[in-house]
Design a protein around this motif. Sequence first.
Motif, short mmCIF file in Angstrom:
data_model
loop_
_atom_site.label_atom_id
_atom_site.label_comp_id
_atom_site.label_asym_id
_atom_site.label_seq_id
_atom_site.Cartn_x
_atom_site.Cartn_y
_atom_site.Cartn_z
N LEU A 13 0.80 -1.21 0.00
CA LEU A 13 0.00 0.00 0.00
C LEU A 13 0.84 1.27 0.00
O LEU A 13 0.30 2.36 0.04
CB LEU A 13 -0.95 0.02 1.21
N SER A 14 2.15 1.14 -0.02
CA SER A 14 2.97 2.34 0.04
C SER A 14 2.88 3.12 -1.27
O SER A 14 2.80 2.55 -2.36
CB SER A 14 4.43 1.97 0.31
N ARG A 15 2.91 4.42 -1.14
CA ARG A 15 2.82 5.29 -2.32
C ARG A 15 3.99 5.04 -3.28
O ARG A 15 3.77 4.93 -4.49
CB ARG A 15 2.77 6.75 -1.87
N PRO A 16 5.25 4.97 -2.79
CA PRO A 16 6.36 4.74 -3.75
C PRO A 16 6.20 3.46 -4.55
O PRO A 16 6.55 3.43 -5.74
CB PRO A 16 7.59 4.69 -2.84
N ALA A 17 5.66 2.41 -3.92
CA ALA A 17 5.51 1.15 -4.64
C ALA A 17 4.49 1.29 -5.76
O ALA A 17 4.69 0.79 -6.88
CB ALA A 17 5.08 0.05 -3.68
N VAL A 18 3.40 1.98 -5.48
CA VAL A 18 2.36 2.14 -6.50
C VAL A 18 2.87 3.04 -7.62
O VAL A 18 2.67 2.76 -8.80
CB VAL A 18 1.07 2.70 -5.88
N VAL A 19 3.54 4.14 -7.26
CA VAL A 19 4.10 5.04 -8.28
C VAL A 19 5.06 4.29 -9.18
O VAL A 19 5.03 4.40 -10.41
CB VAL A 19 4.80 6.24 -7.63
N SER A 20 5.92 3.50 -8.58
CA SER A 20 6.91 2.74 -9.35
C SER A 20 6.23 1.78 -10.31
O SER A 20 6.63 1.66 -11.48
CB SER A 20 7.83 1.98 -8.40
N ALA A 21 5.19 1.09 -9.85
CA ALA A 21 4.49 0.14 -10.70
C ALA A 21 3.80 0.84 -11.86
O ALA A 21 3.84 0.37 -13.00
CB ALA A 21 3.48 -0.65 -9.88
N LEU A 22 3.16 1.97 -11.59
CA LEU A 22 2.47 2.69 -12.65
C LEU A 22 3.46 3.28 -13.65
O LEU A 22 3.23 3.24 -14.86
CB LEU A 22 1.61 3.80 -12.05
N ILE A 37 -5.62 6.37 -6.95
CA ILE A 37 -5.86 4.94 -6.73
C ILE A 37 -5.72 4.59 -5.26
O ILE A 37 -6.54 3.86 -4.69
CB ILE A 37 -4.90 4.10 -7.61
N LEU A 38 -4.69 5.12 -4.62
CA LEU A 38 -4.50 4.85 -3.19
C LEU A 38 -5.66 5.40 -2.36
O LEU A 38 -6.05 4.81 -1.35
CB LEU A 38 -3.18 5.47 -2.70
N PRO A 44 -5.43 -4.08 0.28
CA PRO A 44 -4.28 -4.36 -0.58
C PRO A 44 -4.65 -5.13 -1.84
O PRO A 44 -4.11 -4.86 -2.92
CB PRO A 44 -3.34 -5.17 0.32
N ALA A 45 -5.58 -6.07 -1.73
CA ALA A 45 -5.98 -6.85 -2.90
C ALA A 45 -6.67 -5.97 -3.93
O ALA A 45 -6.44 -6.09 -5.14
CB ALA A 45 -6.89 -8.00 -2.48
N GLU A 46 -7.53 -5.07 -3.45
CA GLU A 46 -8.21 -4.16 -4.37
C GLU A 46 -7.21 -3.22 -5.02
O GLU A 46 -7.31 -2.92 -6.22
CB GLU A 46 -9.29 -3.37 -3.63
N LEU A 47 -6.24 -2.76 -4.25
CA LEU A 47 -5.20 -1.90 -4.80
C LEU A 47 -4.45 -2.59 -5.93
O LEU A 47 -4.24 -2.04 -7.01
CB LEU A 47 -4.24 -1.47 -3.70
#
Length: 268
Positions: A13-22, A37-38, A44-47
């Motif tokens: 759920l961390s912001r850096p992880a989501v930014v990196s993936a996107l 999205i966050l 976590p599953a929905e994210l």
Amino acid sequence: MSSLPSLPSPSPLSRPAVVSALRAAGCVFAEEEAELILGTARTPAELAAMVDRRAAGLPLEHVVGWASFHGLRIAVDPGVFVPRRRTEFLVDQALAQAPDATVVVDLCCGSGALGAALADALGPVEVHAADIDPAAVRCARRNLAPYGGRAHVGDLFDALPPALRGRVGILTANVPYVPSAEVPLLPAEARDHEPPVALDGGADGLDVLRRVAAGAAGWLAPGGCLLAETGEHQARAAVQAFADAGLTARAAASEELYAHVVIGVRER
């Protein structure tokens, strides 16, 4: 976009992880999209599922289920046309032209964003929306419900209650206006995930606009107005179509939003 890389552990759920993936998936505005999205994902599953869908090319608004439009959060279901920010200019032009309107109709309504925005700004009004796409009408009903609005399935004016004839103060028609030959050139998000009927305006992009203009006068109240969005290169022909239908017509443009709107008034 490329396939989605796995979200890093142990902080999905961390912001850096989501930014990196996107960013790895090709999202140009990865930081802004990650925030949305966050802020929407509840688990976590929905994210993970939402990031996966975005990486696969689904429009962000379909991923999170809503779009920001004229200060409102508009529900947007998968497969429904996403309201564009530039179309806020059409709303502003309608409000300036007919600030005392009491009956609003949103043709080619998609999500019903125009009808909702006008009803929200005008206060208590009678608001109707119509679209040929049943999925769009279901979505519009949700967005118009807070205003007591009604949405109807059908082809342009055929969908409307006959009692509206001669009573409409603001008639918006966010018609499809992309020339048929240019539809394949649209961004993949629109081309692959929005209904062709909401995009393809025929050979010169004005087929539906002409049909709306031809029928508008019988539905407008004296002093009522019709507004439609066009491309810059189509504005002159669109103004002529409005004038040919007996409306007093003009064009308006916003350089900031790169928006072009044609306005036709039924004279009193």
